[in-house]
Design an enzyme around this catalytic site. Sequence first.
Site, mmCIF file in Angstrom:
data_model
loop_
_atom_site.group_PDB
_atom_site.id
_atom_site.type_symbol
_atom_site.label_atom_id
_atom_site.label_comp_id
_atom_site.label_asym_id
_atom_site.label_seq_id
_atom_site.Cartn_x
_atom_site.Cartn_y
_atom_site.Cartn_z
ATOM 1 N N ASP A 10 0.801 -1.296 0.109
ATOM 2 C CA ASP A 10 0.017 -0.113 0.089
ATOM 3 C C ASP A 10 0.666 1.381 -0.020
ATOM 4 O O ASP A 10 1.958 1.338 0.572
ATOM 5 C CB ASP A 10 -0.945 0.052 1.150
ATOM 6 C CG ASP A 10 -2.063 1.062 1.068
ATOM 7 O OD1 ASP A 10 -2.527 1.473 0.086
ATOM 8 O OD2 ASP A 10 -2.390 1.459 2.128
ATOM 9 N N GLU A 12 0.816 5.776 0.412
ATOM 10 C CA GLU A 12 0.029 7.060 0.706
ATOM 11 C C GLU A 12 0.676 7.927 -0.193
ATOM 12 O O GLU A 12 1.778 7.932 -0.423
ATOM 13 C CB GLU A 12 0.058 7.419 2.129
ATOM 14 C CG GLU A 12 -0.573 6.506 3.080
ATOM 15 C CD GLU A 12 -2.148 6.453 2.806
ATOM 16 O OE1 GLU A 12 -2.883 7.342 2.416
ATOM 17 O OE2 GLU A 12 -2.743 5.287 2.813
ATOM 18 N N HIS A 59 -4.426 10.949 5.544
ATOM 19 C CA HIS A 59 -3.252 10.222 6.110
ATOM 20 C C HIS A 59 -2.454 11.046 7.369
ATOM 21 O O HIS A 59 -1.937 10.505 8.038
ATOM 22 C CB HIS A 59 -2.135 9.960 5.275
ATOM 23 C CG HIS A 59 -1.797 11.192 4.295
ATOM 24 N ND1 HIS A 59 -1.257 12.177 4.733
ATOM 25 C CD2 HIS A 59 -1.809 11.386 2.771
ATOM 26 C CE1 HIS A 59 -0.827 13.134 3.783
ATOM 27 N NE2 HIS A 59 -1.125 12.628 2.676
ATOM 28 N N HIS A 154 -5.838 7.016 7.839
ATOM 29 C CA HIS A 154 -5.425 5.762 6.857
ATOM 30 C C HIS A 154 -3.688 5.992 6.794
ATOM 31 O O HIS A 154 -3.082 6.776 6.272
ATOM 32 C CB HIS A 154 -6.129 6.019 5.502
ATOM 33 C CG HIS A 154 -5.749 4.859 4.612
ATOM 34 N ND1 HIS A 154 -6.271 3.590 4.682
ATOM 35 C CD2 HIS A 154 -4.612 4.632 3.540
ATOM 36 C CE1 HIS A 154 -5.968 2.854 3.864
ATOM 37 N NE2 HIS A 154 -5.065 3.556 3.233
#
Length: 156
Positions: A10, A12, A59, A154
Amino acid sequence: MNAARQIVLDTETTGLDVAQDHRIIEIGCVEVRNRRVIGEKHWYLNPDRDSDPGAFQVHGLTREFLSTKQGFPEIAAELTEYLQGAEFLIHNASFDATFLDYEFRRAGLSTTLASLGTITDTLMMARQKHPGQKNGLDALCKRYEVDNSHRELHGA
């Protein structure tokens, strides 16, 4: 390629569009072999720019915090070596792959995520399994009774 080696990956980013020079600010990887977690890798990255307000709301990573971190070019060789030969499990893979490919190009490398291994898009899998339903990570957590109530922001 060792088919048993998978990396759940993943990222960001500072925003949603590489055409606006948005950058990766965090990469998280969980390495799995034969369905067992065997390791993790994580990087915060200095993007040399601010995040868009919408991305920051997701984030919460500030430019000040990221300013002390390495840039993508400094971790590119380590990342490439780590990812080589794996199957990548990525939710909305086209987004993450686009950003990783962009960062590789900016670092002067011809590497692409697809050249390093096989990409499996878990969002596409979820859409096939649950057509017409919400298939974002929060919706899937709710559907499969995964408690994510502790999460406020997140992260990769």
